[in-house]
Motif scaffolding. Structure first.
Motif, PDB file in Angstrom:
ATOM      1  N   HIS A   1      -4.742   2.640   5.165  1.00  0.00           N
ATOM      2  CA  HIS A   1      -3.980   3.578   4.346  1.00  0.00           C
ATOM      3  C   HIS A   1      -2.763   4.101   5.110  1.00  0.00           C
ATOM      4  O   HIS A   1      -1.660   4.190   4.550  1.00  0.00           O
ATOM      5  CB  HIS A   1      -4.890   4.735   3.921  1.00  0.00           C
ATOM      6  CG  HIS A   1      -4.150   5.881   3.285  1.00  0.00           C
ATOM      7  ND1 HIS A   1      -3.592   5.790   2.028  1.00  0.00           N
ATOM      8  CD2 HIS A   1      -3.858   7.136   3.755  1.00  0.00           C
ATOM      9  CE1 HIS A   1      -3.001   6.936   1.738  1.00  0.00           C
ATOM     10  NE2 HIS A   1      -3.140   7.768   2.760  1.00  0.00           N
ATOM     11  N   CYS A   2      -2.937   4.440   6.387  1.00  0.00           N
ATOM     12  CA  CYS A   2      -1.813   4.924   7.195  1.00  0.00           C
ATOM     13  C   CYS A   2      -0.747   3.849   7.344  1.00  0.00           C
ATOM     14  O   CYS A   2       0.461   4.153   7.296  1.00  0.00           O
ATOM     15  CB  CYS A   2      -2.314   5.376   8.563  1.00  0.00           C
ATOM     16  SG  CYS A   2      -3.361   6.850   8.529  1.00  0.00           S
ATOM     17  N   ASP A   3      -1.164   2.596   7.519  1.00  0.00           N
ATOM     18  CA  ASP A   3      -0.193   1.503   7.620  1.00  0.00           C
ATOM     19  C   ASP A   3       0.598   1.356   6.327  1.00  0.00           C
ATOM     20  O   ASP A   3       1.821   1.133   6.354  1.00  0.00           O
ATOM     21  CB  ASP A   3      -0.904   0.195   7.955  1.00  0.00           C
ATOM     22  CG  ASP A   3      -1.478   0.192   9.364  1.00  0.00           C
ATOM     23  OD1 ASP A   3      -1.089   1.069  10.161  1.00  0.00           O
ATOM     24  OD2 ASP A   3      -2.322  -0.681   9.656  1.00  0.00           O
ATOM     25  N   ASN A   4      -0.070   1.472   5.189  1.00  0.00           N
ATOM     26  CA  ASN A   4       0.632   1.365   3.904  1.00  0.00           C
ATOM     27  C   ASN A   4       1.621   2.508   3.716  1.00  0.00           C
ATOM     28  O   ASN A   4       2.702   2.321   3.144  1.00  0.00           O
ATOM     29  CB  ASN A   4      -0.379   1.344   2.755  1.00  0.00           C
ATOM     30  CG  ASN A   4      -1.163   0.042   2.698  1.00  0.00           C
ATOM     31  OD1 ASN A   4      -0.661  -1.009   3.096  1.00  0.00           O
ATOM     32  ND2 ASN A   4      -2.392   0.109   2.212  1.00  0.00           N
ATOM     33  N   VAL A   5       1.247   3.707   4.182  1.00  0.00           N
ATOM     34  CA  VAL A   5       2.169   4.847   4.090  1.00  0.00           C
ATOM     35  C   VAL A   5       3.412   4.586   4.940  1.00  0.00           C
ATOM     36  O   VAL A   5       4.544   4.865   4.514  1.00  0.00           O
ATOM     37  CB  VAL A   5       1.456   6.134   4.535  1.00  0.00           C
ATOM     38  CG1 VAL A   5       2.452   7.289   4.670  1.00  0.00           C
ATOM     39  CG2 VAL A   5       0.366   6.507   3.541  1.00  0.00           C
ATOM     40  N   LEU A   6       3.229   4.037   6.143  1.00  0.00           N
ATOM     41  CA  LEU A   6       4.377   3.729   7.004  1.00  0.00           C
ATOM     42  C   LEU A   6       5.278   2.680   6.356  1.00  0.00           C
ATOM     43  O   LEU A   6       6.507   2.802   6.385  1.00  0.00           O
ATOM     44  CB  LEU A   6       3.890   3.222   8.364  1.00  0.00           C
ATOM     45  CG  LEU A   6       3.205   4.250   9.273  1.00  0.00           C
ATOM     46  CD1 LEU A   6       2.616   3.560  10.501  1.00  0.00           C
ATOM     47  CD2 LEU A   6       4.209   5.307   9.732  1.00  0.00           C
ATOM     48  N   ARG A   7       4.678   1.653   5.762  1.00  0.00           N
ATOM     49  CA  ARG A   7       5.481   0.620   5.099  1.00  0.00           C
ATOM     50  C   ARG A   7       6.252   1.221   3.918  1.00  0.00           C
ATOM     51  O   ARG A   7       7.429   0.886   3.709  1.00  0.00           O
ATOM     52  CB  ARG A   7       4.580  -0.511   4.620  1.00  0.00           C
ATOM     53  CG  ARG A   7       3.883  -1.284   5.730  1.00  0.00           C
ATOM     54  CD  ARG A   7       3.166  -2.492   5.160  1.00  0.00           C
ATOM     55  NE  ARG A   7       2.356  -3.162   6.171  1.00  0.00           N
ATOM     56  CZ  ARG A   7       1.041  -3.033   6.300  1.00  0.00           C
ATOM     57  NH1 ARG A   7       0.371  -2.269   5.436  1.00  0.00           N
ATOM     58  NH2 ARG A   7       0.384  -3.674   7.255  1.00  0.00           N
ATOM     59  N   ARG A   8       5.595   2.086   3.146  1.00  0.00           N
ATOM     60  CA  ARG A   8       6.249   2.670   1.979  1.00  0.00           C
ATOM     61  C   ARG A   8       7.437   3.536   2.404  1.00  0.00           C
ATOM     62  O   ARG A   8       8.517   3.479   1.808  1.00  0.00           O
ATOM     63  CB  ARG A   8       5.242   3.508   1.190  1.00  0.00           C
ATOM     64  CG  ARG A   8       5.782   3.993  -0.158  1.00  0.00           C
ATOM     65  CD  ARG A   8       4.765   4.832  -0.897  1.00  0.00           C
ATOM     66  NE  ARG A   8       3.521   4.101  -1.100  1.00  0.00           N
ATOM     67  CZ  ARG A   8       2.360   4.434  -0.535  1.00  0.00           C
ATOM     68  NH1 ARG A   8       2.297   5.470   0.286  1.00  0.00           N
ATOM     69  NH2 ARG A   8       1.274   3.738  -0.783  1.00  0.00           N
ATOM     70  N   GLU A   9       7.250   4.341   3.448  1.00  0.00           N
ATOM     71  CA  GLU A   9       8.349   5.191   3.916  1.00  0.00           C
ATOM     72  C   GLU A   9       9.522   4.356   4.428  1.00  0.00           C
ATOM     73  O   GLU A   9      10.689   4.676   4.160  1.00  0.00           O
ATOM     74  CB  GLU A   9       7.844   6.119   5.024  1.00  0.00           C
ATOM     75  CG  GLU A   9       6.850   7.162   4.541  1.00  0.00           C
ATOM     76  CD  GLU A   9       6.312   8.000   5.688  1.00  0.00           C
ATOM     77  OE1 GLU A   9       6.591   7.666   6.856  1.00  0.00           O
ATOM     78  OE2 GLU A   9       5.610   9.001   5.399  1.00  0.00           O
ATOM     79  N   ALA A  10       9.216   3.288   5.163  1.00  0.00           N
ATOM     80  CA  ALA A  10      10.295   2.431   5.662  1.00  0.00           C
ATOM     81  C   ALA A  10      11.027   1.734   4.514  1.00  0.00           C
ATOM     82  O   ALA A  10      12.254   1.594   4.553  1.00  0.00           O
ATOM     83  CB  ALA A  10       9.725   1.402   6.637  1.00  0.00           C
ATOM     84  N   CYS A  11      10.296   1.321   3.490  1.00  0.00           N
ATOM     85  CA  CYS A  11      10.936   0.665   2.350  1.00  0.00           C
ATOM     86  C   CYS A  11      11.821   1.625   1.570  1.00  0.00           C
ATOM     87  O   CYS A  11      12.876   1.224   1.042  1.00  0.00           O
ATOM     88  CB  CYS A  11       9.869   0.056   1.437  1.00  0.00           C
ATOM     89  SG  CYS A  11       9.061  -1.411   2.122  1.00  0.00           S
ATOM     90  N   LEU A  12      11.429   2.877   1.486  1.00  0.00           N
ATOM     91  CA  LEU A  12      12.263   3.865   0.808  1.00  0.00           C
ATOM     92  C   LEU A  12      13.583   4.061   1.554  1.00  0.00           C
ATOM     93  O   LEU A  12      14.647   4.202   0.937  1.00  0.00           O
ATOM     94  CB  LEU A  12      11.517   5.194   0.690  1.00  0.00           C
ATOM     95  CG  LEU A  12      10.314   5.213  -0.260  1.00  0.00           C
ATOM     96  CD1 LEU A  12       9.601   6.566  -0.200  1.00  0.00           C
ATOM     97  CD2 LEU A  12      10.761   4.929  -1.694  1.00  0.00           C
ATOM     98  N   VAL A  13      13.522   4.078   2.887  1.00  0.00           N
ATOM     99  CA  VAL A  13      14.756   4.197   3.675  1.00  0.00           C
ATOM    100  C   VAL A  13      15.614   2.957   3.489  1.00  0.00           C
ATOM    101  O   VAL A  13      16.843   3.048   3.328  1.00  0.00           O
ATOM    102  CB  VAL A  13      14.418   4.415   5.169  1.00  0.00           C
ATOM    103  CG1 VAL A  13      15.690   4.431   6.011  1.00  0.00           C
ATOM    104  CG2 VAL A  13      13.639   5.706   5.366  1.00  0.00           C
ATOM    105  N   ALA A  14      14.991   1.780   3.500  1.00  0.00           N
ATOM    106  CA  ALA A  14      15.752   0.537   3.335  1.00  0.00           C
ATOM    107  C   ALA A  14      16.382   0.449   1.952  1.00  0.00           C
ATOM    108  O   ALA A  14      17.478  -0.108   1.795  1.00  0.00           O
ATOM    109  CB  ALA A  14      14.833  -0.656   3.584  1.00  0.00           C
ATOM    110  N   ARG A  15      15.705   1.008   0.946  1.00  0.00           N
ATOM    111  CA  ARG A  15      16.252   0.949  -0.416  1.00  0.00           C
ATOM    112  C   ARG A  15      17.563   1.711  -0.518  1.00  0.00           C
ATOM    113  O   ARG A  15      18.455   1.333  -1.283  1.00  0.00           O
ATOM    114  CB  ARG A  15      15.220   1.503  -1.404  1.00  0.00           C
ATOM    115  CG  ARG A  15      15.605   1.300  -2.855  1.00  0.00           C
ATOM    116  CD  ARG A  15      14.491   1.738  -3.771  1.00  0.00           C
ATOM    117  NE  ARG A  15      14.211   3.164  -3.628  1.00  0.00           N
ATOM    118  CZ  ARG A  15      13.314   3.831  -4.355  1.00  0.00           C
ATOM    119  NH1 ARG A  15      12.588   3.159  -5.253  1.00  0.00           N
ATOM    120  NH2 ARG A  15      13.112   5.120  -4.173  1.00  0.00           N
ATOM    121  N   GLU A  16      17.704   2.784   0.271  1.00  0.00           N
ATOM    122  CA  GLU A  16      18.952   3.535   0.257  1.00  0.00           C
ATOM    123  C   GLU A  16      20.108   2.684   0.792  1.00  0.00           C
ATOM    124  O   GLU A  16      21.239   2.799   0.317  1.00  0.00           O
ATOM    125  CB  GLU A  16      18.804   4.811   1.082  1.00  0.00           C
ATOM    126  CG  GLU A  16      17.771   5.787   0.528  1.00  0.00           C
ATOM    127  CD  GLU A  16      18.095   6.219  -0.888  1.00  0.00           C
ATOM    128  OE1 GLU A  16      19.293   6.455  -1.176  1.00  0.00           O
ATOM    129  OE2 GLU A  16      17.165   6.305  -1.712  1.00  0.00           O
TER     130      GLU A  16
END
Length: 423
Positions: free
Chosen positions: A36-51
């Motif tokens: 779950h923690c790994d998925n949260v890290l991936r999601r946060e990084a993808c949100l930054v990349a989307r910007e």
């Protein structure tokens, strides 16, 4: 209440099964929480990349191109899965045109770099071996001066990632290290790194970013994995068993070196603006009527080599890339030699420290600063070098510094941390 008493009585009567079930459930919960923690890290990084991907570009502009050299065999064959799950989505969401080139065998990255076309950025996804092959193939090209300006990103996927601490903030989480390294590539902040050119009479030159290591500690480090059954004692055991087979472990080497050169000022990141038309006309007329006096060509002075003989347990020729943002007066590399009077206990203690950080040396070590050096080893030494954690047969070589030859992406947080250490 009777049902609760019955449950506790059952647990007491079957305490072995109950203990096993508690252990399995605890481990399963811990594993699921980690996922779950790994998925949260991936999601946060993808949100930054989307910007980054939402930023508008002009009609005449094109998407940035990135060439990725991926070693699927790194990290015991897990590198391809780690890249696809953690780094590839970030690059695609940021609007980068990605070309992934996977290596099939050792040494292929050198050949691939000979065929690589111009790209906006070069990304190395692997470990020390993959990175060394890429920069060696890049700098062996006839047009390496042109390709040396291409910024390079390093995504740590290998078992040894010696350059990562110089570029990124590291943690105990592999997913966090990969995502943060990928985001630093998108942010575009770079730092120049020195390169060592290691050349022998027999083979083509090899290039390194960290250094060349030779000696007893290197030899022991390559055998530690054989004592895996000793668990946390394997490092101590490997060093102790080595002293039983041979002692002292002192080696003689002849080192010829050149003094370091002064470091020129940093070039401006952008070209100065072109002068206006009137100024250029006046300057041309002035040069026409009063032509400047041509200076006589400078006569190159012969290189002044100094020679010294060292008796040492370990020799390490290293760059200053451990802290690439440190401001220095000279462009130089460090030649460090351990003393030859270590006791067996000191040998084991120092060996444990070097297993964590090979660049750590004792207070009594000999340190020389040079811009180039030549190593003359005893005949038929039968030993090996470690060049950026890759094994090569030891032979007489010339090591020359190429100052600030390549540019690598670095995270802003790591740059600030390294700057604070130098102050």
């Amino acid at each position: 209440m009777a049902r609760v008493v019955k449950v506790f009585r059952t647990l007491r009567n079957h305490w072995k099964k109950s203990t096993f079930a508690v252990c399995v459930l605890s481990y399963g919960g811990y594993w699921l929480y980690g996922k779950h923690c790994d998925n949260v890290l991936r999601r946060e990084a993808c949100l930054v990349a989307r910007e980054f991907g939402r930023q508008q570009i002009a009609p005449q502009e094109r998407l940035r191109k990135a060439t990725v050299i991926l070693n699927p065999a790194a990290c015991s064959g897990k590198a391809n899965n780690l890249f696809e799950k953690n780094a590839a989505p970030i690059l695609h969401l940021a609007g980068v045109e990605v070309t992934v080139v996977k290596t099939d065998y050792e040494g292929q990255a050198k050949k691939l770099m000979e065929l690589m076309e111009q790209t906006d950025m070069l990304i190395v996804a692997g470990g020390d071996g993959t990175l060394q092959e890429v920069i060696t193939g890049l700098l062996r090209r006839p047009d390496h001066d042109k390709f040396s300006n291409t910024p390079i990103g390093f995504i740590p996927l290998g078992s040894h990632n010696s350059l990562s601490p110089s570029l990124h903030l590291l943690s105990d989480n592999k997913v966090k290290d990969i995502t943060s390294a990928t985001l630093s590539i998108l942010k575009g902040e770079t730092v120049p790194l020195d390169v060592l050119q290691i050349k022998s009479e027999k083979e083509q030159p090899v290039f390194a970013l960290m250094g060349l290591r030779w000696g007893a500690f290197r030899d022991v480090s390559s055998t530690i994995s054989k004592y895996w059954y000793l668990g946390p004692l394997k490092t101590n055991a490997a060093h102790w068993f080595r002293t039983l087979r041979e002692w002292p472990l002192v080696r003689d080497v002849s080192v010829s070196y050149l003094a370091p050169s002064l470091r020129p000022p940093d070039l401006p990141p952008q070209k100065p603006p072109r002068p206006n038309l009137l100024y250029r006309i006046i300057r041309r007329l002035k040069n026409h009527w009063n032509p400047p006096v041509e200076e006589p060509p400078k006569v190159e002075e012969p290189e002044k080599w100094e020679e010294t003989r060292l008796s040492t347990i370990e020799l390490f020729i290293q760059t200053h890339n451990k802290n690439p943002v440190e401001r220095r007066l000279n462009d130089s590399m460090m030649i460090c030699a351990e003393p030859d009077n270590l006791t067996v206990g000191e040998f084991v203690t120092v060996g444990n420290k070097k297993q964590e950080d090979p660049t750590v040396f004792t207070k009594d070590s000999t340190t020389l600063e040079a811009s180039a050096c030549q190593l003359e080893l005893p005949e038929a030494s039968g030993t090996f070098y470690n060049i950026d954690n890759e094994e090569y047969e030891a032979m007489p070589v010339e090591v020359r510094l190429l100052p600030r030859k390549l540019r690598f992406f670095i995270s802003a947080e790591r740059r600030e941390q390294l700057l604070s250490q130098t102050q």
